[in-house]
Design a protein around this motif. Structure first.
Motif, PDB file in Angstrom:
ATOM      1  N   SER A  24       3.574  13.191  -8.009  1.00  0.00           N
ATOM      2  CA  SER A  24       3.265  14.053  -8.958  1.00  0.00           C
ATOM      3  C   SER A  24       1.486  13.960  -9.013  1.00  0.00           C
ATOM      4  O   SER A  24       0.970  14.909  -9.447  1.00  0.00           O
ATOM      5  N   ASN A  25       1.004  12.820  -8.355  1.00  0.00           N
ATOM      6  CA  ASN A  25      -0.740  12.857  -8.181  1.00  0.00           C
ATOM      7  C   ASN A  25      -1.150  13.215  -7.109  1.00  0.00           C
ATOM      8  O   ASN A  25      -2.404  13.313  -7.038  1.00  0.00           O
ATOM      9  N   VAL A  26      -0.312  13.854  -6.268  1.00  0.00           N
ATOM     10  CA  VAL A  26      -0.984  14.516  -4.934  1.00  0.00           C
ATOM     11  C   VAL A  26      -1.311  15.846  -5.129  1.00  0.00           C
ATOM     12  O   VAL A  26      -0.591  16.762  -5.788  1.00  0.00           O
ATOM     13  N   PRO A  27      -2.436  16.533  -4.891  1.00  0.00           N
ATOM     14  CA  PRO A  27      -2.913  17.996  -5.196  1.00  0.00           C
ATOM     15  C   PRO A  27      -2.263  18.516  -4.213  1.00  0.00           C
ATOM     16  O   PRO A  27      -1.909  18.301  -3.081  1.00  0.00           O
ATOM     17  N   GLU A  28      -2.102  19.868  -4.490  1.00  0.00           N
ATOM     18  CA  GLU A  28      -1.444  21.000  -3.789  1.00  0.00           C
ATOM     19  C   GLU A  28      -2.405  21.229  -2.412  1.00  0.00           C
ATOM     20  O   GLU A  28      -3.529  21.554  -3.038  1.00  0.00           O
ATOM     21  N   ASN A  29      -1.897  20.997  -1.426  1.00  0.00           N
ATOM     22  CA  ASN A  29      -2.878  21.650  -0.246  1.00  0.00           C
ATOM     23  C   ASN A  29      -1.915  22.373   0.695  1.00  0.00           C
ATOM     24  O   ASN A  29      -1.055  21.833   1.371  1.00  0.00           O
ATOM     25  N   PRO A  30      -2.176  23.598   0.707  1.00  0.00           N
ATOM     26  CA  PRO A  30      -1.519  24.445   1.766  1.00  0.00           C
ATOM     27  C   PRO A  30      -1.345  24.176   3.158  1.00  0.00           C
ATOM     28  O   PRO A  30      -0.738  24.484   4.098  1.00  0.00           O
ATOM     29  N   ASN A  31      -2.669  23.552   3.700  1.00  0.00           N
ATOM     30  CA  ASN A  31      -3.172  23.213   4.876  1.00  0.00           C
ATOM     31  C   ASN A  31      -2.795  21.642   5.292  1.00  0.00           C
ATOM     32  O   ASN A  31      -3.057  21.486   6.458  1.00  0.00           O
ATOM     33  N   LYS A  32      -2.048  21.207   4.522  1.00  0.00           N
ATOM     34  CA  LYS A  32      -1.632  19.686   5.076  1.00  0.00           C
ATOM     35  C   LYS A  32      -0.084  19.640   4.706  1.00  0.00           C
ATOM     36  O   LYS A  32       0.444  19.945   3.640  1.00  0.00           O
ATOM     37  N   TYR A  33       0.707  18.957   5.565  1.00  0.00           N
ATOM     38  CA  TYR A  33       2.025  18.648   5.331  1.00  0.00           C
ATOM     39  C   TYR A  33       2.171  17.920   4.127  1.00  0.00           C
ATOM     40  O   TYR A  33       1.423  16.731   3.924  1.00  0.00           O
ATOM     41  N   ARG A  34       3.049  17.967   3.218  1.00  0.00           N
ATOM     42  CA  ARG A  34       3.367  17.450   2.022  1.00  0.00           C
ATOM     43  C   ARG A  34       3.459  15.928   2.146  1.00  0.00           C
ATOM     44  O   ARG A  34       2.797  15.061   1.338  1.00  0.00           O
ATOM     45  N   GLN A  35       4.403  15.310   3.004  1.00  0.00           N
ATOM     46  CA  GLN A  35       4.584  13.932   3.510  1.00  0.00           C
ATOM     47  C   GLN A  35       3.222  13.114   3.643  1.00  0.00           C
ATOM     48  O   GLN A  35       3.179  12.258   3.330  1.00  0.00           O
ATOM     49  N   PHE A  36       2.385  14.014   4.392  1.00  0.00           N
ATOM     50  CA  PHE A  36       1.285  13.296   4.947  1.00  0.00           C
ATOM     51  C   PHE A  36       0.386  13.230   4.003  1.00  0.00           C
ATOM     52  O   PHE A  36      -0.534  12.174   3.799  1.00  0.00           O
ATOM     53  N   ALA A  37       0.109  14.124   3.014  1.00  0.00           N
ATOM     54  CA  ALA A  37      -0.716  13.883   1.610  1.00  0.00           C
ATOM     55  C   ALA A  37      -0.348  12.963   0.948  1.00  0.00           C
ATOM     56  O   ALA A  37      -1.092  12.021   0.463  1.00  0.00           O
ATOM     57  N   VAL A  38       0.973  12.599   0.755  1.00  0.00           N
ATOM     58  CA  VAL A  38       1.614  11.725  -0.162  1.00  0.00           C
ATOM     59  C   VAL A  38       1.318  10.129   0.206  1.00  0.00           C
ATOM     60  O   VAL A  38       0.849   9.302  -0.405  1.00  0.00           O
ATOM     61  N   VAL A  39       1.477  10.186   1.730  1.00  0.00           N
ATOM     62  CA  VAL A  39       1.395   8.729   2.263  1.00  0.00           C
ATOM     63  C   VAL A  39      -0.179   8.389   2.149  1.00  0.00           C
ATOM     64  O   VAL A  39      -0.790   7.534   1.891  1.00  0.00           O
ATOM     65  N   LEU A  73       0.909  -1.067   0.036  1.00  0.00           N
ATOM     66  CA  LEU A  73       0.085  -0.052   0.097  1.00  0.00           C
ATOM     67  C   LEU A  73       0.804   1.288   0.090  1.00  0.00           C
ATOM     68  O   LEU A  73       0.599   2.213  -0.778  1.00  0.00           O
ATOM     69  N   TYR A  74       1.844   1.191   0.730  1.00  0.00           N
ATOM     70  CA  TYR A  74       2.935   2.347   0.663  1.00  0.00           C
ATOM     71  C   TYR A  74       4.307   1.785   0.941  1.00  0.00           C
ATOM     72  O   TYR A  74       4.251   1.041   2.084  1.00  0.00           O
ATOM     73  N   PRO A  75       5.200   1.976   0.440  1.00  0.00           N
ATOM     74  CA  PRO A  75       5.269   2.612  -0.914  1.00  0.00           C
ATOM     75  C   PRO A  75       4.937   1.905  -1.735  1.00  0.00           C
ATOM     76  O   PRO A  75       5.195   0.805  -1.899  1.00  0.00           O
TER      77      PRO A  75
END
Length: 377
Positions: free
Chosen positions: A108-123, A78-80
């Protein structure tokens, strides 16, 4: 230089906690989650698990996580997300890809969200998308083949990933080699300063008995015990002997909550501390552990069995074909060793000796009679 300028220089040592790798095995058995849908649906369990993963990653900037799904017919990452195989090269040495720039598909498939940490959004994006693909690819024949889950395959994937990550955290020779992993494996006997990696495995299980996977699961337990990798068990439903033994043998935490809807609370309070933090904490214990084994012939948990003297295989019955061990092929005389239970002979009561011609139990003329308890007035 220290003697010339009179200054006292000390070498700075890295006193930060070592990086922690958490490998999570999520039981995605549809049969078991169907019984828990009224109490804890699979979607709610995944949401609570994502909060727990974010807390683990936030505990240290070097922490890592790996999530493996233990499904009915296979174990899936499931991850990675596993990388696709390298494209074939043509004769002139150019790649046959269509404009691929080699960037990671997860980022590349993760949408940009300024209110969420990038690594959290990727996982989160990788786990949710891979779980959806796994459930959509499951057919009725896969569900009808077995009611259990492939925990043994998921444990093997987790141990392999932990071993590879431990090698990658080791220093690599500056000369460079074609295969740095093999160079690191060859340098196991050399005395080098290595960066320690604290690893552990967490199994979130909802399935029942796993006696049909006794041999591969026990092999994984012995491998984790050798590498000092604790295996934590969170049993939301059902009961298995092997998972209790896995937690006890590796020094992990076994917990079977009475209310599965409090999954996030159990995860944060009992399973968030790593092996370094657990030295200063009092961790919950499983109490009694069932050490029964499963037979190698029918894969059933037995109380009394017959053991091969050569390979230590366990059988539930002495009736073996041609009296040969099913594992190593050695000749066994189990039928002659199996006898009826001997009858118990009652022991004769010894007669008490007589003193002065009378029974010692009866007070004689020379024996003072017993007096009652004195009463204080």
């Amino acid at each position: 230089m220290n003697a010339i300028d009179g200054t006292d220089r000390h070498v700075k040592t890295d006193d930060r906690p070592p990086p922690s790798l958490l490998a999570i095995v999520l039981d995605t058995n549809p049969h078991a989650w169907a019984h828990l849908c009224s109490t804890l649906p699979l979607s709610s369990a995944i949401s609570n698990l994502l909060v727990f993963i974010n807390a683990h990653l936030a505990s240290g900037n070097t922490n890592e996580v790996a999530v493996i799904a233990s499904h009915t017919h296979k174990a899936e990452w499931l991850y990675p997300t596993p990388k696709p195989p390298l494209p074939a090269r043509s004769r002139n040495g150019t790649s046959s890809t269509n404009g691929s720039n080699g960037t990671s598909s997860e980022d590349s498939n993760v949408p940009e969200n300024p209110n969420k940490y990038r690594q959290f959004a990727v996982v989160e994006n990788a786990i949710l998308s891979n779980v959806g693909k796994l459930l959509n690819s499951t057919t009725e024949s896969d569900l009808a083949s077995t009611p259990t889950t492939q925990v043994s395959g998921a444990l093997s994937l987790a141990l392999s990933y932990i071993a590879k990550s431990a090698l990658l955290h080791s220093p690599v020779d500056s000369l460079g080699t074609d295969n740095p992993l093999s160079a690191l494996a060859d340098s196991e006997t050399t005395h080098q300063a290595r960066e320690t990696l604290t690893s552990r495995i967490l199994i979130v299980s909802v399935s029942g008995d796993l006696a049909n996977q006794y041999i591969p699961v026990m092999n994984s337990i012995f491998a984790a015990q050798r590498k000092r990798i604790p295996i934590d068990i969170l049993k939301l439903a059902g009961d298995t002997v092997l998972l209790q033994q896995a937690s006890d043998a590796t020094g992990g935490v076994y917990m079977k909550p009475e209310r599965p809807e409090g999954l996030l609370q159990y995860l944060m309070m009992a399973f968030l501390p790593d092996a370094t933090a657990r030295r200063s904490l009092v961790m919950p214990s499983a109490g009694g552990v069932d050490f029964r084994a499963a037979c190698f012939c029918h894969r059933k948990v037995v109380d009394i069995g017959f053991v091969c003297s050569v390979c230590l295989s366990i059988f539930c019955t002495p009736e073996l074909p041609s009296n040969l061990c099913l594992t190593c092929g050695s000749y066994l005389s189990l039928r002659s060793a199996h006898t009826a239970t001997p009858a118990l002979i009652p022991r004769k009561k010894k007669k008490k000796k007589r003193v002065g011609g009378t029974d010692s139990a009866t007070p004689g003329p020379g024996t003072p009679a017993g007096s009652g308890t004195p009463v204080h007035t």
